[in-house]
Design an enzyme around this catalytic site. Structure first.
Site, short mmCIF file in Angstrom:
data_model
loop_
_atom_site.label_atom_id
_atom_site.label_comp_id
_atom_site.label_asym_id
_atom_site.label_seq_id
_atom_site.Cartn_x
_atom_site.Cartn_y
_atom_site.Cartn_z
N HIS A 11 0.82 -1.22 0.00
CA HIS A 11 0.00 0.00 0.00
C HIS A 11 0.86 1.27 0.00
CE1 HIS A 11 -3.12 -2.95 0.59
NE2 HIS A 11 -2.36 -3.46 1.53
N GLU A 26 -2.36 0.33 7.73
CA GLU A 26 -1.46 -0.73 7.25
C GLU A 26 -0.26 -0.17 6.50
OE1 GLU A 26 -3.37 -3.58 4.67
OE2 GLU A 26 -1.52 -4.70 4.35
N HIS A 79 2.77 -7.06 4.34
CA HIS A 79 1.40 -6.59 4.56
C HIS A 79 0.96 -6.88 5.99
CE1 HIS A 79 -0.01 -5.65 0.40
NE2 HIS A 79 1.12 -6.29 0.13
N GLU A 144 1.78 -11.71 5.55
CA GLU A 144 0.73 -11.00 6.29
C GLU A 144 1.16 -11.13 7.75
OE1 GLU A 144 -1.81 -9.43 5.01
OE2 GLU A 144 -2.48 -10.42 3.18
ZN ZN Z 1 -2.22 -5.28 2.51
#
Ligand code: ZN
Length: 190
Positions: A11, A26, A79, A144
């Site tokens: 992002h 995030e 992430h 993640e």
């Molecule tokens: Zn993400």
């Protein structure tokens, strides 16, 4: 031969990624972990590049293109996870396809992060057709780190010490995969 690792902080800019219950974004967590990871990898003699180093928006295709142009050996996308159920928690690491080196690297990273953080391992490794995994020409892994939607894990993700711990674990996993003895703690250098 020195390895080239490109780090992809998920992002950025207009794309905040997921937002935690207290407003943690995030995009800020991924960038903080990515920068710490880059420093640790460099300390181990690995060449490091990034798809972004500031709070800017980068298209997924451009992220892959940056990595391909630089001819990275490995692509590490960072992430935070999110789910509508606030109870969802734990660590997930993705490769593009099972049976290749990306899977092996993903397994080392997953077990290092779970081991260092004590968070739940949601699966050994998962495979996914994510654009950054599909369009990168090198072995690519997406991690993640934890659930930003989970209040307890959001609190961890906000904490610089926890971010450092995750970065060090990812570095350890990469080093173990590459057969490099990690030298990520300056205090214990001999
Ligand atoms: Zn993400």
């Amino acid at each position: 031969m020195a390895y080239k690792v490109i780090i992809d902080p998920g992002h950025g800019g207009k794309d905040c990624g997921a937002i935690g219950p207290t407003g943690l974004k995030e995009k800020d967590v991924t960038l903080a972990i990515a920068k710490k990871l880059g420093e640790l990898l460099k300390a181990n003699g690995i060449y490091v590049n990034y798809t972004r180093t500031t709070d800017v928006f980068v298209e997924l295709d451009d992220r892959a293109a940056i990595a391909n142009r630089w001819k990275a050996n490995y692509f590490i996308s960072i992430h935070c996870n999110a789910a509508t159920a606030r109870s969802a928690h734990g660590v997930e690491t993705y490769c593009f396809a099972f049976g290749d080196e990306g899977e092996k690297l993903a397994r080392k990273i997953q077990s290092a992060v779970v081991g260092a953080t004590g968070l739940t391992s949601r699966a050994d490794v998962k495979s996914a057709n994510f654009a950054v995994l599909r369009k990168t020409l090198m072995h690519a892994v997406l991690i993640e780190t934890a659930f930003i939607s989970n209040p307890a894990e959001e609190k961890l993700l906000k904490d610089a010490t926890f971010q450092e711990k995750v970065a060090k674990a990812i570095c350890d996993g990469i080093c173990e995969y590459l057969g490099i003895k990690p030298k990520s703690d300056n205090k214990e250098e001999v």
